[in-house]
Design a protein around this motif. Structure first.
Motif, PDB file in Angstrom:
ATOM      1  N   GLU A   1      46.765  50.347  42.790  1.00  0.00           N
ATOM      2  CA  GLU A   1      47.652  51.457  42.435  1.00  0.00           C
ATOM      3  C   GLU A   1      48.215  51.200  41.044  1.00  0.00           C
ATOM      4  OE1 GLU A   1      49.943  53.000  46.287  1.00  0.00           O
ATOM      5  OE2 GLU A   1      50.090  50.816  46.075  1.00  0.00           O
ATOM      6  N   TYR A   2      48.517  52.269  40.360  1.00  0.00           N
ATOM      7  CA  TYR A   2      49.210  52.121  39.079  1.00  0.00           C
ATOM      8  C   TYR A   2      50.343  53.136  39.018  1.00  0.00           C
ATOM      9  CZ  TYR A   2      45.879  55.852  37.822  1.00  0.00           C
ATOM     10  OH  TYR A   2      45.121  56.993  37.795  1.00  0.00           O
ATOM     11  N   SER A   3      51.438  52.698  38.436  1.00  0.00           N
ATOM     12  CA  SER A   3      52.613  53.565  38.316  1.00  0.00           C
ATOM     13  C   SER A   3      52.438  54.500  37.130  1.00  0.00           C
ATOM     14  CB  SER A   3      53.868  52.703  38.118  1.00  0.00           C
ATOM     15  OG  SER A   3      53.773  51.999  36.886  1.00  0.00           O
ATOM     16  N   SER A   4      53.397  55.396  36.947  1.00  0.00           N
ATOM     17  CA  SER A   4      53.399  56.208  35.730  1.00  0.00           C
ATOM     18  C   SER A   4      53.467  55.264  34.532  1.00  0.00           C
ATOM     19  CB  SER A   4      54.596  57.157  35.712  1.00  0.00           C
ATOM     20  OG  SER A   4      54.522  58.061  36.795  1.00  0.00           O
ATOM     21  N   MET A   5      52.651  55.544  33.527  1.00  0.00           N
ATOM     22  CA  MET A   5      52.580  54.642  32.380  1.00  0.00           C
ATOM     23  C   MET A   5      52.673  55.428  31.078  1.00  0.00           C
ATOM     24  SD  MET A   5      49.647  51.866  33.543  1.00  0.00           S
ATOM     25  CE  MET A   5      48.352  53.084  33.822  1.00  0.00           C
ATOM     26  N   LYS A   6      53.140  54.745  30.033  1.00  0.00           N
ATOM     27  CA  LYS A   6      53.190  55.333  28.699  1.00  0.00           C
ATOM     28  C   LYS A   6      52.672  54.305  27.698  1.00  0.00           C
ATOM     29  CE  LYS A   6      57.087  58.518  29.388  1.00  0.00           C
ATOM     30  NZ  LYS A   6      58.432  58.940  28.899  1.00  0.00           N
TER      31      LYS A   6
ATOM     32  N   THR B   1      46.197  56.244  42.632  1.00  0.00           N
ATOM     33  CA  THR B   1      45.697  55.274  43.607  1.00  0.00           C
ATOM     34  C   THR B   1      44.177  55.231  43.537  1.00  0.00           C
ATOM     35  OG1 THR B   1      47.561  55.742  45.086  1.00  0.00           O
ATOM     36  CG2 THR B   1      45.656  54.626  46.042  1.00  0.00           C
ATOM     37  N   ILE B   2      43.617  54.029  43.597  1.00  0.00           N
ATOM     38  CA  ILE B   2      42.170  53.835  43.631  1.00  0.00           C
ATOM     39  C   ILE B   2      41.816  53.218  44.974  1.00  0.00           C
ATOM     40  CG2 ILE B   2      40.190  52.716  42.521  1.00  0.00           C
ATOM     41  CD1 ILE B   2      41.870  52.566  39.952  1.00  0.00           C
ATOM     42  N   TYR B   3      40.896  53.844  45.697  1.00  0.00           N
ATOM     43  CA  TYR B   3      40.486  53.369  47.015  1.00  0.00           C
ATOM     44  C   TYR B   3      39.187  52.575  46.923  1.00  0.00           C
ATOM     45  CZ  TYR B   3      43.924  56.785  48.572  1.00  0.00           C
ATOM     46  OH  TYR B   3      45.090  57.495  48.752  1.00  0.00           O
ATOM     47  N   PHE B   4      38.939  51.778  47.934  1.00  0.00           N
ATOM     48  CA  PHE B   4      37.672  51.052  48.011  1.00  0.00           C
ATOM     49  C   PHE B   4      36.503  52.042  48.131  1.00  0.00           C
ATOM     50  CE2 PHE B   4      40.513  47.610  49.303  1.00  0.00           C
ATOM     51  CZ  PHE B   4      39.937  46.509  48.688  1.00  0.00           C
TER      52      PHE B   4
ATOM     53  N   GLY C   1      55.384  50.897  32.710  1.00  0.00           N
ATOM     54  CA  GLY C   1      54.493  51.015  33.864  1.00  0.00           C
ATOM     55  C   GLY C   1      53.493  49.877  33.930  1.00  0.00           C
ATOM     56  N   LYS C   2      52.745  49.812  35.036  1.00  0.00           N
ATOM     57  CA  LYS C   2      51.773  48.734  35.211  1.00  0.00           C
ATOM     58  C   LYS C   2      50.790  49.069  36.333  1.00  0.00           C
ATOM     59  CE  LYS C   2      54.597  46.132  38.505  1.00  0.00           C
ATOM     60  NZ  LYS C   2      55.180  44.817  38.838  1.00  0.00           N
ATOM     61  N   VAL C   3      49.683  48.316  36.367  1.00  0.00           N
ATOM     62  CA  VAL C   3      48.752  48.336  37.496  1.00  0.00           C
ATOM     63  C   VAL C   3      49.330  47.398  38.548  1.00  0.00           C
ATOM     64  CG1 VAL C   3      46.414  47.869  38.277  1.00  0.00           C
ATOM     65  CG2 VAL C   3      46.785  48.785  35.971  1.00  0.00           C
ATOM     66  N   LYS C   4      49.545  47.899  39.769  1.00  0.00           N
ATOM     67  CA  LYS C   4      50.354  47.182  40.755  1.00  0.00           C
ATOM     68  C   LYS C   4      49.625  46.073  41.485  1.00  0.00           C
ATOM     69  CE  LYS C   4      53.457  51.103  41.558  1.00  0.00           C
ATOM     70  NZ  LYS C   4      54.000  52.053  42.547  1.00  0.00           N
ATOM     71  N   LYS C   5      48.317  46.136  41.566  1.00  0.00           N
ATOM     72  CA  LYS C   5      47.597  45.077  42.266  1.00  0.00           C
ATOM     73  C   LYS C   5      46.784  44.255  41.280  1.00  0.00           C
ATOM     74  CE  LYS C   5      47.179  46.541  47.069  1.00  0.00           C
ATOM     75  NZ  LYS C   5      46.261  46.650  48.207  1.00  0.00           N
ATOM     76  N   ASN C   6      46.742  42.973  41.509  1.00  0.00           N
ATOM     77  CA  ASN C   6      45.981  42.068  40.648  1.00  0.00           C
ATOM     78  C   ASN C   6      44.520  42.087  41.089  1.00  0.00           C
ATOM     79  OD1 ASN C   6      45.275  40.180  38.778  1.00  0.00           O
ATOM     80  ND2 ASN C   6      45.986  38.436  39.993  1.00  0.00           N
ATOM     81  N   ILE C   7      43.712  42.810  40.369  1.00  0.00           N
ATOM     82  CA  ILE C   7      42.303  42.957  40.740  1.00  0.00           C
ATOM     83  C   ILE C   7      41.412  42.471  39.593  1.00  0.00           C
ATOM     84  CG2 ILE C   7      42.650  44.846  42.360  1.00  0.00           C
ATOM     85  CD1 ILE C   7      41.831  46.780  40.133  1.00  0.00           C
ATOM     86  N   LYS C   8      40.196  42.087  39.955  1.00  0.00           N
ATOM     87  CA  LYS C   8      39.222  41.635  38.958  1.00  0.00           C
ATOM     88  C   LYS C   8      38.453  42.842  38.434  1.00  0.00           C
ATOM     89  CE  LYS C   8      35.679  38.133  38.184  1.00  0.00           C
ATOM     90  NZ  LYS C   8      34.839  37.078  38.805  1.00  0.00           N
TER      91      LYS C   8
END
Length: 591
Positions: free
Chosen positions: A341-346, A360-363, A393-400
């Motif tokens: 997931e990522y929040s609102s970003m600027k 939100t990005i799903y599998f 803002g930021k990307v909420k999950k640490n993904i590769k």
């Protein structure tokens, strides 16, 4: 069957193999000059008259530089051949006043050669490269066809021809000064009309050396369309352009035919080709070996024939399976397990700012992102990939993440084989061969130096390396640039297999509507003022996103009843007006 032998001079490395093809050739062993050595190039020369077609040289060559190809029996005399053991072209398309004729086919099949011949840049040698014929013989060869008069007038200088080249990024090498200096110097009465149609008024004061790829393409189209000529040839006019710019280009090119001019285009975007063309010729054969020009067909029938892969009149199948377009059911926005997931970003720069809605990005899904050039899509991709950091803002999950940038570098000092060995995990395994090597046809470029790759070859390599990484999310910025239709759809299939096979996801930025339709599960729309500010909407169902985007562009699509591919409706046609009234810009639900 007629047989030709093709030698890939880029791959052939006699200093490393010591002419193994000559050592193993049965003809040479019997004392025949089946394979000799060219004194100038030091490369092998294969005699097609003496070659038995045993195929031993093709199997023994360690660099896969030799091909022995059996041609269909119906093929007789070629229109042009570049030299011994080099590419051969059979047939030419027809050109007619008041029509736009499109050429379809894979890269390396002879499309640009055709335009060079018809524009007068390349004199057809009728296959006799050692003693090229004079114009009288060429004109006689085409007797009984409209090309006879065409070549007679061309040879006598009685026709004016304009050719918009493929590689517009090379224009700044030869053309200096400001855009307005170039376009105004042509002296056309239509200058203001074309500038407005292509929406390039804002760059008229800019120096040509400072233009982006898309801006160079628009200027090149404008310069070609403004020149007074009888025949216009456009080689890949939509490369670098966004969807809106592509439709602007379509309108300008169509206006030439509407004015009674003869126009021919090479185009890999099937939606753009469909919108601008009246007829198409399909080219088939073996890329880099030989190309054959099919009969002329109406644009709808021709594109559908290409999708099916079978030329009924010629009784030729050039693809094993038809390309299938499916209308996918809408994906519910909160369906599935969350990958990230990522929040609102600027993100702000001195002259540009981007706002991103939360998402939100799903599998196991592929999200496409589209919108005008200069609106922040690449900035968003860099933020996802961690190349750029948002101001808020930021990307909420640490993904590769595995990331393919928009602009590719070819400064790697070694070969493709060496690069893959160094940067592609699993290189050499059976899984890599089936999932990566074969779909992107990397075998044919393994021995090439990376710095010598063409745009399409470099793109295939970059996408392949990106997909070879073990990642949760694959971010691909314009993966179809420089690719032909076959390669685009093959890339779409490869992305889908990787995503589903690895339980991952992909974010794909692209401008090709048919590719987007083919690969997408959901989509996000970018809007705003190009070059100044951009806004990225949240990922949503594809049809909803397309409706919103196409409403801004002002065009409608329908689905072809036979193949289900998206087709552009003509502006102000009955269906165009009907869909706009209903707010259904991306085909009617009943379709």
């Amino acid at each position: 069957m007629t047989r030709i032998s093709i030698l890939d001079h880029d791959r052939c490395q006699p200093k490393k193999c010591n002419y193994v093809c000559i050592d193993y050739c049965p003809g040479v062993r019997m004392g025949e000059d089946t394979i000799t050595v060219d004194e100038k190039t030091k490369k092998p020369l294969i005699s097609e008259e003496l070659c038995s077609g045993c195929g031993i040289c093709t199997k023994r060559c360690p660099f896969n530089a030799v091909s022995v190809i059996n041609l269909p029996e119906a093929l007789e005399n070629p229109v042009h051949r570049y030299g011994q053991n080099l590419f051969e072209l059979f047939g030419l398309p027809s050109v007619s006043e008041g029509d736009v004729v499109g050429l379809m086919g894979p890269n390396g099949i002879g499309k640009s050669t055709i335009i060079r011949i018809l524009s007068g840049e390349l004199k057809p040698n009728l296959g006799n490269f050692q003693d090229p014929p004079e114009w009288d013989e060429i004109i006689s060869y085409f007797r009984g066809s409209e090309l006879q008069n065409y070549f007679r007038n061309l040879s006598e200088g009685n026709v004016k021809v304009v050719h918009k080249p493929q590689m517009v990024d090379r224009i700044p090498r030869y053309v200096k000064g400001r855009v307005e200096d170039l376009l105004l110097s042509i002296g056309s009465e239509r200058t203001d009309e074309v500038i407005e149609a292509l929406e390039i008024g804002g760059i008229m004061k800019r120096d040509i050396s400072n233009l982006s790829g898309g801006e160079l393409q628009s200027v090149a189209i404008a310069a070609a369309a403004l020149r007074e000529a009888d025949f216009y040839y456009f080689d890949e006019p939509t490369s670098w352009l966004d969807v809106r710019q592509r439709l602007n280009a379509v309108r300008v090119i169509r206006s030439l035919a509407d004015a009674g001019k003869a126009v021919m285009v090479i185009e890999h975007d099937m939606a753009a080709l469909d919108a601008m063309s009246d007829y198409v010729h399909i080219l088939y054969g073996k890329p880099g070996g030989y190309g054959v020009v099919s009969n002329r067909r109406g644009v709808r029938v021709g594109i559908n024939t290409y999708i099916k892969g079978f030329l009924r009149e010629e009784n030729v199948r050039f693809r094993r399976e038809a390309i299938e377009f499916k209308v996918k059911p809408p994906r519910v926005s909160d369906e599935g397990d969350v990958l990230a997931e990522y929040s609102s970003m600027k993100k702000s720069y001195p002259e540009f700012s981007l706002e991103v809605d939360e998402g939100t990005i799903y599998f196991n899904e592929i999200i496409t992102a589209f919108g005008p050039n200069g609106i922040g899509k690449t900035t968003f991709a860099k933020i996802l990939a961690g190349v750029e950091k948002p101001d808020t803002g930021k990307v909420k999950k640490n993904i590769k993440i595995s990331y393919k940038p928009q602009y590719l570098s070819s400064d790697y000092p070694g070969t493709v084989d060496e690069l893959l060995y160094e940067k592609a995990p699993g290189y050499g395994s059976n899984i890599f061969k089936s999932e990566i090597m074969k779909p992107f046809n990397l075998e044919e470029i393994l021995d090439k130096k990376v710095e010598e790759l063409s745009g399409g070859e470099l793109q295939r390599l970059a996408v392949a390396v990106t997909l070879s990484q073990e990642a949760d999310l694959y971010v691909l910025d314009e993966p179809t640039a420089f690719l032909d239709v076959e390669q685009r759809l093959m890339a779409a299939k490869a992305i889908r297999r990787i995503v589903e096979g690895r339980n991952s996801s992909a974010m794909v930025i692209d401008h090709d509507i048919i590719f987007i339709d083919y690969v997408s599960d959901r989509a996000m729309v970018f809007s705003g003022k190009p070059g100044f500010n951009g806004h990225a909407g949240s990922p949503t169902e594809l049809r909803e996103a397309m409706n919103r985007f196409l409403m801004e562009v002002g065009i409608t699509f329908r689905r072809d009843k036979e193949t289900r591919r998206p087709r552009v409706n003509k502006i102000n046609s009955f269906l165009d007006r009907k869909q706009k009234e209903l707010g259904e810009y991306y085909y009617l639900k009943a379709e």
